[in-house]
Structure formats: structure tokens, C-alpha cells
Motif scaffolding. Structure first.
Motif, short mmCIF file in Angstrom:
data_model
loop_
_atom_site.label_atom_id
_atom_site.label_comp_id
_atom_site.label_asym_id
_atom_site.label_seq_id
_atom_site.Cartn_x
_atom_site.Cartn_y
_atom_site.Cartn_z
N ASN A 277 0.85 -1.19 0.00
CA ASN A 277 0.00 0.00 0.00
C ASN A 277 0.88 1.24 0.00
O ASN A 277 1.69 1.44 0.91
N ALA A 278 0.75 2.07 -1.05
CA ALA A 278 1.55 3.29 -1.18
C ALA A 278 0.63 4.49 -1.36
O ALA A 278 -0.54 4.35 -1.75
N SER A 279 1.15 5.68 -1.05
CA SER A 279 0.38 6.91 -1.24
C SER A 279 1.33 8.06 -1.51
O SER A 279 2.55 7.95 -1.34
N GLY A 280 0.75 9.21 -1.90
CA GLY A 280 1.55 10.41 -2.14
C GLY A 280 2.25 10.37 -3.48
O GLY A 280 2.00 9.51 -4.34
N GLY A 281 3.16 11.29 -3.66
CA GLY A 281 3.90 11.36 -4.91
C GLY A 281 3.01 11.73 -6.08
O GLY A 281 1.94 12.31 -5.93
N ALA A 282 3.44 11.35 -7.28
CA ALA A 282 2.75 11.74 -8.51
C ALA A 282 1.82 10.66 -9.03
O ALA A 282 1.26 10.81 -10.12
N GLY A 283 1.64 9.55 -8.26
CA GLY A 283 0.76 8.49 -8.72
C GLY A 283 1.40 7.68 -9.83
O GLY A 283 2.59 7.79 -10.12
N GLY A 284 0.58 6.80 -10.45
CA GLY A 284 1.10 5.94 -11.52
C GLY A 284 2.18 5.01 -11.02
O GLY A 284 3.22 4.84 -11.66
N TYR A 285 1.94 4.36 -9.88
CA TYR A 285 2.98 3.59 -9.21
C TYR A 285 3.39 2.34 -9.99
O TYR A 285 2.57 1.67 -10.62
N LYS A 286 4.69 2.02 -9.91
CA LYS A 286 5.24 0.75 -10.37
C LYS A 286 5.85 0.05 -9.16
O LYS A 286 6.64 0.64 -8.41
N TYR A 287 5.47 -1.24 -8.98
CA TYR A 287 5.87 -1.98 -7.78
C TYR A 287 6.88 -3.06 -8.13
O TYR A 287 6.74 -3.76 -9.14
N SER A 288 7.88 -3.21 -7.27
CA SER A 288 8.82 -4.33 -7.35
C SER A 288 8.86 -5.00 -5.98
O SER A 288 8.93 -4.33 -4.95
N LEU A 289 8.80 -6.34 -5.99
CA LEU A 289 8.84 -7.15 -4.77
C LEU A 289 9.80 -8.30 -5.03
O LEU A 289 9.60 -9.07 -5.97
N TYR A 290 10.84 -8.44 -4.21
CA TYR A 290 11.85 -9.44 -4.49
C TYR A 290 12.55 -9.87 -3.21
O TYR A 290 12.41 -9.26 -2.14
N TYR A 291 13.31 -10.97 -3.32
CA TYR A 291 14.12 -11.44 -2.20
C TYR A 291 15.39 -12.06 -2.75
O TYR A 291 15.50 -12.37 -3.94
N TYR A 292 16.38 -12.22 -1.88
CA TYR A 292 17.65 -12.80 -2.26
C TYR A 292 17.65 -14.29 -1.91
O TYR A 292 17.32 -14.66 -0.78
N LEU A 293 18.00 -15.12 -2.89
CA LEU A 293 18.10 -16.55 -2.63
C LEU A 293 19.23 -16.81 -1.65
O LEU A 293 20.34 -16.29 -1.80
N TYR A 294 18.94 -17.66 -0.69
CA TYR A 294 19.87 -17.87 0.41
C TYR A 294 21.24 -18.32 -0.08
O TYR A 294 21.37 -19.30 -0.82
N GLY A 295 22.29 -17.61 0.31
CA GLY A 295 23.65 -18.01 0.06
C GLY A 295 24.18 -17.73 -1.33
O GLY A 295 25.37 -17.88 -1.59
N SER A 296 23.30 -17.33 -2.29
CA SER A 296 23.75 -17.16 -3.67
C SER A 296 23.90 -15.69 -4.07
O SER A 296 24.60 -15.38 -5.02
N GLY A 297 23.18 -14.80 -3.37
CA GLY A 297 23.18 -13.40 -3.75
C GLY A 297 22.32 -13.11 -4.95
O GLY A 297 22.25 -11.96 -5.41
#
Length: 439
Positions: A277-297
């Protein structure tokens, strides 16, 4: 009676004790300096004080553009010097501030030989002094001993965020002044504060607040049962008869929350929906969701520059998992945050595979008679408990068997087109086209 010499002016004043103060320019009080302190600070003898004061430059007057400054506002200072030639130059210094590691010296930008500007970046109390340089000699003269810098300027407006009538009017009185005409003025639609649809900002013109009521422009009024509503300086919300003072809305892009539908403490193999959930700014949001695989980077993306703000995450390794979230608005502004999920082990009905490899490896597999994973499969993680191997823990669900093959993104190991077959839950090692079951 003790004779004192002031920080800002080199005249002698008679006061009754060291605790006394004198009135400086602009009515401010400045502490006096005794002869003893002057001798100590400037390392001169008592007999030399009169000669010192007569022969060295002095500040006869000074002027600030404001008696009290605020963080991030411009302070202008000018001085008038006595006993100096036209070649003399000055440098103004502010010493103090509520910095975490003690007071600091902040130097003014000198515009002329006797005028300068400074923009404070920290609140607190400062001593202001000037270094006067003439004929190769520099003399330090105090201008004032207590110059106050406050965090924020005093509010001069009232801003009201409103929830109630559609397209409302606010009918108001500033201080004891006249009420607005024509049943008030229309408020402006806004999205600055979640849950409130309209806003107005009113100049107080030196008053401390407003008295107000609301109407829909068609004869329906909300006037607090004839008592009206009171708003002071600053920012307020109004809804259902309740006035609440709030902090100034930043209007900046921000991530309000990152939630997990299954909670923050889940079992391995449990699917959970992550919502941003995001708010503010100029709108038109682009979302990135990620994680690092354990031990590999290596990074594994659940969302990447997506207009969607939700993604399903199925953790397959028991550990404290950090999910990373980036939100970018249409103007390119970016904010980031972390979400931590505690993933717990589920011991029953799972297969753990160690695969010998020197390069990052994917496992492409089929559980029981189910569907195969999408090519090239799922990334394995560097085995922290077995050097030289990659590891994957796979929950079998209601099945008891698994088929698999491996690849590095280009080269495949499918056991000479036979794939690898694992006939029961447990831990296996795959090396040189051989399967070995542990335990």
C-alpha cells in the motif's frame, strides 16, 4: 562593583554581580564577560585591557534579519566595525546546535566584507561571533551569546481536511473578524490525507485560529448544534463532528504498509499474498517485490516494475526471510522498505535435494503425477550445510514421489533423458548422475 565588557560591544558596563546581564540590540539579553574571563580567554594582563580595547577592531553594532531563526531559513547578518581600515575583512561563525555529537562551527557565506548569510540545518542555541582580519592579524569578537534556532516556523495558516457533505462549503471567521459571505467558500477536492475528501487552507493574518461551520450549499448545515467548530493554527481533520489536530501531511511518496495474508509467521510451503500500500507522490505507481536466494546473492522477483501491488509468495526454505519492496511514481521518485517473514520448517512429506554443481542451478520438477514447473524451473540455493552443493526443499503435498532434472540456464542434466526419480520423502544427494539417499 565589577566592571564587565560585553561580548558584542567593547564598551565597559557597571553591573552588580557576575549573574547580571545587559540589554543588547533588539532588546535581547546577552551575558557579560568579566575582566578575569577576558584576561583568561585572550591571555592578556589586566593592565593591557584598556590598551587592547583601544587598539583592536570592535563591533559597534550588528543586525539580524530575524531575532529568532528556524531550520532551513536564511539568516542575514551585517555588522558595523570601529577601529578598522577599509581593507579589513570579516568571517561570521555560528557555534552550537543540537547535533548528536556536540556543537559545531557553521560558517556564514560572506556577501561583502561585513555582511553574510547562513542557513541553519539544526535547531538549538548558537553563539555568533566574527573573526576580523586586518593587516595580517585576526581578532575574534562575539556578537551574541544566545541566538536561537527553532525547528519550525510558527504556523500562520489553518488547514482543514474534511469528510462529510459532497462539494462542501466552509463558513468561517478568522479570529474576531467578519464571517465569510454567501454562506462560505467551497472546499477543494484532495487526496492528501486518507479518508478525507476536501481541504481548505486559511491565512490567519496574525490571529490564532478560526471559528467555522459547514454546509452543502443547499440549506443543510453542520454547525455543531449552534456552537460551531474551533480550529487553531496548523493542520486538522474534521469528520462526523470530531476535530482532530494532525501533523503536516508530507505529500511525499511513501509506502504505508506491506502485509502478508497468512501473517508474518508462516510454515514453509504455505502460500501467502503480499499486498503493498503506497500513497503520495505523482501516482502511476510501479511496484517491485523481491528477495535474495539464500547463500547465492541472486535476486528472485515476485513483482518487477509492475502496476499490480499484490503477489503470491510460497516460501520453500525455513529461515527469516527478507522481502524487499520498491515503489516508483510516474515522476521517477522512489521509496523502498523491507518486510520480514519468519518461515518455519515443516518436517513431514518433503524431499530435500543436494545437487553437486559449480554454477547457480535450477531444478525443473514434477510432483507425483502433477504438472511440471515452468522452464527452466526453480532456482536452488547454495547449501550452507554442504560445501560445493546447491539445495532445494520441496513439499510433496499429498504425493510421495518426485521427478526432476537440472540446468544452469543453458546446459541441462536430465540423466540421459531419463530424468531423476525420487521415490519417497527424505534427503537425497545427486552427483555424477547418481542419486544417494541420506539417512
Amino acid at each position: 562593583m565589577v566592571t564587565f565588557i560585553t561580548f558584542g560591544v567593547s564598551q565597559a558596563f557597571s553591573v552588580t554581580s557576575k549573574a547580571d546581564t545587559i540589554k543588547g540590540l533588539q532588546g535581547n539579553e546577552y551575558k557579560a564577560v568579566s575582566e578575569e574571563e577576558l584576561i583568561k580567554n585572550f591571555m592578556i594582563s589586566g593592565e593591557e585591557i584598556a590598551e587592547y580595547a583601544a587598539e583592536t577592531p570592535t563591533v559597534s553594532s550588528y543586525k539580524f534579519n530575524m531575532e529568532k531563526a528556524f531550520v532551513n531559513t536564511i539568516v542575514n547578518l551585517s555588522v558595523t566595525l570601529d577601529g578598522v581600515s577599509s581593507d579589513a575583512t570579516c568571517r561570521f561563525i555560528a557555534q552550537g546546535g543540537n547535533y548528536p555529537y556536540g556543537m559545531r562551527d557553521k560558517y556564514f557565506t560572506m556577501n561583502t566584507a561585513t555582511t553574510g548569510t547562513w542557513t541553519p540545518d539544526m535547531d538549538g542555541t548558537y553563539k555568533i561571533f566574527v573573526d576580523i582580519t586586518e593587516a595580517g592579524r585576526t581578532f575574534r569578537r562575539y556578537i551574541c551569546s544566545e541566538y536561537i534556532v527553532a525547528k519550525e516556523p510558527q504556523e500562520t495558516t489553518t488547514t482543514v481536511y474534511y469528510k462529510g457533505y459532497t462539494n462542501p462549503k466552509i463558513h468561517y471567521q478568522v479570529g474576531n473578524g467578519a464571517w465569510t459571505a454567501n454562506n462560505g467558500v467551497y472546499m477543494t477536492p484532495c487526496t492528501d490525507v486518507e479518508g478525507f475528501d476536501y481541504v481548505i487552507t486559511i491565512d490567519l493574518n496574525g490571529a490564532t485560529g478560526i471559528t467555522a461551520c459547514f454546509n452543502d450549499g443547499y440549506g443543510n448545515w453542520d454547525n455543531n448544534n449552534g456552537q460551531d467548530y474551533k480550529f487553531g493554527a496548523g493542520y486538522y481533520t474534521y469528520k462526523n463532528g470530531v476535530v482532530t489536530k494532525i501533523e503536516k501531511p508530507s505529500g511525499e511518496l511513501k509506502i504505508n504498509s506491506v502485509t502478508s495474508s497468512a501473517g508474518d509467521n508462516i510454515q514453509m510451503g504455505t502460500s501467502t499474498t503480499i499486498t503493498i500500500n503506497a500513497s503520495g507522490g505523482a501516482g502511476g505507481y510501479k511496484y517491485s517485490l523481491y528477495y535474495y536466494l539464500y547463500g547465492s546473492g541472486r535476486i528472485y522477483y515476485l513483482l518487477k516494475d509492475s502496476s499490480a501491488n499484490t503477489a503470491v509468495f510460497t516460501p520453500d526454505y525455513p529461515r527469516e526471510t527478507y522481502l524487499y519492496v520498491d515503489v516508483i511514481d510516474q515522476d521517477g521518485n522512489k521509496v523502498s522498505i523491507q518486510k520480514i517473514l519468519q518461515v518455519n520448517n515443516v518436517a513431514e512429506n518433503q524431499i530435500t535435494i543436494y545437487y553437486r554443481a559449480s554454477n547457480p542451478t535450477n531444478i525443473h520438477y514434477q510432483i507425483g503425477n502433477g504438472a511440471w514447473t515452468d522452464v527452466p524451473g526453480v532456482a536452488m540455493e547454495v547449501a550452507s550445510d554442504k560445501a560445493g552443493y546447491y539445495k532445494k526443499v520441496i513439499n510433496l503435498g499429498d504425493a510421495t514421489t518426485l521427478k526432476a532434472c537440472f540446468n544452469d540456464g543453458n546446459n541441462w542434466d536430465n540423466n540421459d533423458n531419463k530424468d531423476y526419480y525420487f521415490d519417497a520423502p527424505g534427503t537425497y544427494i545427486v552427483e555424477n548422475k547418481t542419486i544417494k539417499k541420506n539417512g
